[in-house]
Write a protein that holds these residues in place. Structure first.
Motif, PDB file in Angstrom:
ATOM      1  N   ASN A   1      19.677  -0.968  -1.713  1.00 14.05           N
ATOM      2  CA  ASN A   1      18.511  -0.063  -1.413  1.00 14.05           C
ATOM      3  C   ASN A   1      17.205  -0.905  -0.837  1.00 14.05           C
ATOM      4  OD1 ASN A   1      16.196   1.483  -1.443  1.00 14.05           O
ATOM      5  ND2 ASN A   1      16.649   1.876  -3.216  1.00 14.05           N
ATOM      6  N   PRO A   2      16.096  -0.656   0.375  1.00 15.45           N
ATOM      7  CA  PRO A   2      15.487  -1.844   1.137  1.00 15.45           C
ATOM      8  C   PRO A   2      14.333  -1.925  -0.132  1.00 15.45           C
ATOM      9  CG  PRO A   2      16.906  -0.591   2.799  1.00 15.45           C
ATOM     10  CD  PRO A   2      17.377  -0.153   0.740  1.00 15.45           C
ATOM     11  N   LEU A   3      14.110  -0.314  -0.852  1.00 14.50           N
ATOM     12  CA  LEU A   3      12.834  -0.349  -1.271  1.00 14.50           C
ATOM     13  C   LEU A   3      13.122  -0.955  -2.675  1.00 14.50           C
ATOM     14  CD1 LEU A   3      12.136   3.939  -1.473  1.00 14.50           C
ATOM     15  CD2 LEU A   3      10.904   1.657   0.323  1.00 14.50           C
ATOM     16  N   SER A   4      14.331  -1.504  -2.945  1.00 11.60           N
ATOM     17  CA  SER A   4      14.093  -2.419  -3.869  1.00 11.60           C
ATOM     18  C   SER A   4      13.474  -3.922  -4.064  1.00 11.60           C
ATOM     19  CB  SER A   4      15.183  -2.627  -4.077  1.00 11.60           C
ATOM     20  OG  SER A   4      16.495  -1.742  -4.968  1.00 11.60           O
ATOM     21  N   PHE A   5      12.824  -3.681  -2.576  1.00 13.12           N
ATOM     22  CA  PHE A   5      12.069  -5.166  -2.216  1.00 13.12           C
ATOM     23  C   PHE A   5      10.834  -4.714  -1.151  1.00 13.12           C
ATOM     24  CE2 PHE A   5      16.150  -5.832  -1.795  1.00 13.12           C
ATOM     25  CZ  PHE A   5      16.885  -6.803  -2.736  1.00 13.12           C
ATOM     26  N   ILE A   6      10.295  -4.083  -1.538  1.00 10.23           N
ATOM     27  CA  ILE A   6       9.197  -3.561  -1.301  1.00 10.23           C
ATOM     28  C   ILE A   6       8.044  -2.334  -2.330  1.00 10.23           C
ATOM     29  CG2 ILE A   6       7.901  -1.387   0.573  1.00 10.23           C
ATOM     30  CD1 ILE A   6      10.377  -1.620   2.313  1.00 10.23           C
ATOM     31  N   GLY A   7       6.735  -3.312  -2.487  1.00 16.17           N
ATOM     32  CA  GLY A   7       6.045  -2.652  -3.267  1.00 16.17           C
ATOM     33  C   GLY A   7       6.015  -2.969  -4.870  1.00 16.17           C
ATOM     34  N   ASP A   8       5.674  -1.848  -5.266  1.00 10.84           N
ATOM     35  CA  ASP A   8       5.888  -1.960  -6.906  1.00 10.84           C
ATOM     36  C   ASP A   8       7.530  -1.448  -7.239  1.00 10.84           C
ATOM     37  OD1 ASP A   8       5.589   0.603  -6.295  1.00 10.84           O
ATOM     38  OD2 ASP A   8       3.249   0.384  -7.353  1.00 10.84           O
ATOM     39  N   ARG A   9       8.427  -1.125  -5.726  1.00 15.06           N
ATOM     40  CA  ARG A   9       9.715  -0.545  -6.453  1.00 15.06           C
ATOM     41  C   ARG A   9       9.908   0.706  -7.346  1.00 15.06           C
ATOM     42  NH1 ARG A   9      12.834  -4.786  -9.450  1.00 15.06           N
ATOM     43  NH2 ARG A   9      10.997  -4.916 -10.604  1.00 15.06           N
ATOM     44  N   ARG A  10       8.327   1.630  -6.557  1.00 12.93           N
ATOM     45  CA  ARG A  10       8.703   2.882  -7.137  1.00 12.93           C
ATOM     46  C   ARG A  10       8.456   3.840  -5.793  1.00 12.93           C
ATOM     47  NH1 ARG A  10       3.667   0.722 -10.684  1.00 12.93           N
ATOM     48  NH2 ARG A  10       5.189   0.949 -12.871  1.00 12.93           N
ATOM     49  N   TRP A  11       9.472   5.013  -6.153  1.00 10.22           N
ATOM     50  CA  TRP A  11       9.137   5.944  -5.266  1.00 10.22           C
ATOM     51  C   TRP A  11       8.972   7.062  -5.632  1.00 10.22           C
ATOM     52  CZ3 TRP A  11      12.468   2.077  -5.563  1.00 10.22           C
ATOM     53  CH2 TRP A  11      14.095   2.806  -6.166  1.00 10.22           C
ATOM     54  N   ILE A  12       8.902   8.528  -4.339  1.00  5.78           N
ATOM     55  CA  ILE A  12       8.778   9.671  -4.872  1.00  5.78           C
ATOM     56  C   ILE A  12       9.174  10.135  -3.767  1.00  5.78           C
ATOM     57  CG2 ILE A  12       7.206  12.149  -5.843  1.00  5.78           C
ATOM     58  CD1 ILE A  12       5.376   9.850  -6.443  1.00  5.78           C
ATOM     59  N   ILE A  13      10.493  11.420  -4.036  1.00  4.46           N
ATOM     60  CA  ILE A  13      11.053  12.176  -3.376  1.00  4.46           C
ATOM     61  C   ILE A  13      10.581  13.987  -3.153  1.00  4.46           C
ATOM     62  CG2 ILE A  13      13.332  13.317  -2.544  1.00  4.46           C
ATOM     63  CD1 ILE A  13      14.179  10.652  -3.160  1.00  4.46           C
ATOM     64  N   VAL A  14       9.917  13.898  -2.074  1.00  4.40           N
ATOM     65  CA  VAL A  14       9.430  15.336  -2.095  1.00  4.40           C
ATOM     66  C   VAL A  14      10.507  15.899  -0.831  1.00  4.40           C
ATOM     67  CG1 VAL A  14       7.775  16.832  -1.562  1.00  4.40           C
ATOM     68  CG2 VAL A  14       7.345  15.061  -2.505  1.00  4.40           C
ATOM     69  N   LEU A  15      12.029  16.339  -1.215  1.00  2.60           N
ATOM     70  CA  LEU A  15      12.656  17.097  -0.054  1.00  2.60           C
ATOM     71  C   LEU A  15      12.825  18.341   0.142  1.00  2.60           C
ATOM     72  CD1 LEU A  15      15.259  15.543  -0.103  1.00  2.60           C
ATOM     73  CD2 LEU A  15      16.842  17.445  -0.602  1.00  2.60           C
TER      74      LEU A  15
ATOM     75  N   GLU B   1       0.664  -0.936   0.240  1.00  2.00           N
ATOM     76  CA  GLU B   1       0.000  -0.212   0.271  1.00  2.00           C
ATOM     77  C   GLU B   1       1.010   1.383   0.182  1.00  2.00           C
ATOM     78  OE1 GLU B   1      -0.116  -0.854   4.866  1.00  2.00           O
ATOM     79  OE2 GLU B   1       0.079  -2.413   2.442  1.00  2.00           O
ATOM     80  N   ARG B   2       0.031   2.629  -0.195  1.00  2.00           N
ATOM     81  CA  ARG B   2       0.790   3.631  -0.259  1.00  2.00           C
ATOM     82  C   ARG B   2       0.979   3.602   1.066  1.00  2.00           C
ATOM     83  NH1 ARG B   2      -0.316   9.229   0.451  1.00  2.00           N
ATOM     84  NH2 ARG B   2       0.128  10.739  -1.062  1.00  2.00           N
ATOM     85  N   ILE B   3       2.566   4.304   1.594  1.00  2.00           N
ATOM     86  CA  ILE B   3       3.358   4.837   2.635  1.00  2.00           C
ATOM     87  C   ILE B   3       4.117   6.237   2.302  1.00  2.00           C
ATOM     88  CG2 ILE B   3       4.862   4.326   4.585  1.00  2.00           C
ATOM     89  CD1 ILE B   3       2.697   2.560   4.667  1.00  2.00           C
ATOM     90  N   VAL B   4       3.686   7.240   3.357  1.00  2.00           N
ATOM     91  CA  VAL B   4       4.899   8.517   2.900  1.00  2.00           C
ATOM     92  C   VAL B   4       5.305   8.603   4.570  1.00  2.00           C
ATOM     93  CG1 VAL B   4       4.450  10.402   3.117  1.00  2.00           C
ATOM     94  CG2 VAL B   4       2.895   9.798   1.850  1.00  2.00           C
ATOM     95  N   ALA B   5       6.252   8.324   4.305  1.00  4.60           N
ATOM     96  CA  ALA B   5       8.058   8.577   5.527  1.00  4.60           C
ATOM     97  C   ALA B   5       7.713  10.039   5.515  1.00  4.60           C
ATOM     98  CB  ALA B   5       8.608   7.687   5.283  1.00  4.60           C
TER      99      ALA B   5
ATOM    100  N   PRO C   1       3.720   4.600  -5.098  1.00  8.16           N
ATOM    101  CA  PRO C   1       2.927   5.993  -5.013  1.00  8.16           C
ATOM    102  C   PRO C   1       1.165   5.797  -5.764  1.00  8.16           C
ATOM    103  CG  PRO C   1       5.114   5.708  -6.203  1.00  8.16           C
ATOM    104  CD  PRO C   1       4.972   5.165  -5.035  1.00  8.16           C
ATOM    105  N   ASN C   2       0.627   6.540  -5.664  1.00  6.89           N
ATOM    106  CA  ASN C   2      -0.484   5.595  -6.589  1.00  6.89           C
ATOM    107  C   ASN C   2      -0.392   6.616  -7.989  1.00  6.89           C
ATOM    108  OD1 ASN C   2      -1.714   8.669  -5.984  1.00  6.89           O
ATOM    109  ND2 ASN C   2      -2.753   7.647  -4.503  1.00  6.89           N
ATOM    110  N   GLN C   3      -1.927   6.009  -8.799  1.00  5.90           N
ATOM    111  CA  GLN C   3      -1.516   7.137  -9.855  1.00  5.90           C
ATOM    112  C   GLN C   3      -2.120   8.298  -9.795  1.00  5.90           C
ATOM    113  OE1 GLN C   3      -1.223   5.254 -13.317  1.00  5.90           O
ATOM    114  NE2 GLN C   3      -0.626   4.140 -11.806  1.00  5.90           N
ATOM    115  N   LEU C   4      -2.700   8.610  -8.776  1.00  2.98           N
ATOM    116  CA  LEU C   4      -2.499  10.155  -8.661  1.00  2.98           C
ATOM    117  C   LEU C   4      -1.284  10.955  -8.514  1.00  2.98           C
ATOM    118  CD1 LEU C   4      -4.779  12.801  -8.384  1.00  2.98           C
ATOM    119  CD2 LEU C   4      -5.280  12.858  -6.262  1.00  2.98           C
ATOM    120  N   ASP C   5      -0.328   9.832  -7.173  1.00  2.00           N
ATOM    121  CA  ASP C   5       0.824  10.986  -7.312  1.00  2.00           C
ATOM    122  C   ASP C   5       1.762  11.373  -8.252  1.00  2.00           C
ATOM    123  OD1 ASP C   5       0.051  10.837  -4.322  1.00  2.00           O
ATOM    124  OD2 ASP C   5       0.692   8.458  -4.167  1.00  2.00           O
TER     125      ASP C   5
END
Length: 287
Positions: A176-190, A29-33, A205-209
């Motif tokens: 990279n641990p995100l290589s093993f989580i979900g669909d292997r996509r992530w967005i950085i908003v610094l 699922e979509r997670i925001v850290a 991230p979902n389609q809207l993201d």
């Protein structure tokens, strides 16, 4: 920390390739850290995210220029990971060399968890490369050194999370641990320097993201002469121009671990699509 780093095993440096785990599961699922902002006493800006190793939560420096989770020995109890009979050296462009054993541990980035234990590095010693004897680790005792601390005593972090999509062609690498989580996509908003609120690391991230990003293929070898794709540590010099020609639009370095390569993240949301070997940019609203 610059993307152009070398992972050394014994005397040989091994080539890099795009990391491609056989499958990724864990949290889907979509997670925001939250991405926190830290200013060192010398004015340098650093960024971090919460990471859990075993049952221990720590704050890890966010570094798009390196790969893998690397944790200083003692930051996590040894009961929270399983040592492996492999020792590695990881070299940064600053001259800092992290050395220590590989281990397996259950890992979470924010609330996004791996399905099973993944390989991390437990950093047991830090020193300077022979060609850079005055690196940030040179003047500090081991007890005073922190990752990303610019050589300032007890400033920085006890872990570093490398979010590069690349990996070494080596046995049991710390990826990279995100290589093993979900669909292997992530967005950085610094977070920008003036922001009081944290930024966002959007995992799965979902389609809207993902709407409105301009996407580019990522080069496996990251050759500076490659006109058809990007090195993941660079941004096209003129987005929207429809060209990657470096003569017309010189590329701009981008790396959350390098102070002089932060501007692209202040101006754009950056989408990493490891699943399809793409990187994308979407202009941020100005405050």
């Amino acid at each position: 920390m610059s993307f152009r780093q070398i992972l050394s095993i014994g005397l040989a440096a091994l080539p890099l390739a795009v990391a491609s785990p056989s499958r990724a599961a864990g949290t889907t699922e979509r997670i925001v850290a939250p991405i926190s902002q830290l200013r060192l006493s010398d004015g340098t800006k650093r960024y971090s995210v919460p990471v859990r190793v075993g049952g221990r939560m720590i704050e890890a420096m966010l570094d798009t220029g390196s790969f893998g989770l690397r944790v200083m020995v003692g930051a996590v109890p040894s009961s929270h990971y399983q040592p492996l009979p492999l020792v590695r050296r990881f070299h940064f462009a600053s001259g800092v060399v992290l050395e220590g054993m590989l281990a397996k541990a259950d890992v979470a980035v924010g609330a996004a968890t791996t399905e099973s234990p993944v390989v991390i590095q437990i950093v047991q010693s830090v020193h300077c490369a022979v060609l850079k004897p005055h690196c940030p680790a040179a003047q500090l005792d081991a007890a005073d050194y922190r990752l990303g601390g610019d050589g300032l005593p007890r400033q920085g972090f006890t872990a570093i999370l490398g979010l590069s999509m690349r990996s070494p062609s080596a046995p049991s690498p710390a990826l990279n641990p995100l290589s093993f989580i979900g669909d292997r996509r992530w967005i950085i908003v610094l977070p920008r320097p003036s922001d009081s609120a944290p930024g966002e690391l959007i995992i799965n991230p979902n389609q809207l993201d993902m709407k409105g990003f301009q996407m580019f293929p990522v080069s496996i070898q990251a050759s500076v002469s490659d006109r058809q794709s990007l090195h993941e540590g660079e941004m096209p010099g003129c987005l929207g121009a429809g060209t990657l020609d470096q003569d017309e639009c010189p590329r701009v370095p981008m790396d959350t671990g390098t102070p002089n390569a932060l501007q692209p993240f202040f101006s754009y949301r950056v989408l990493y699509d490891q699943k399809n070997g793409l990187i994308g940019f979407k202009q941020r609203k100005q405050d």
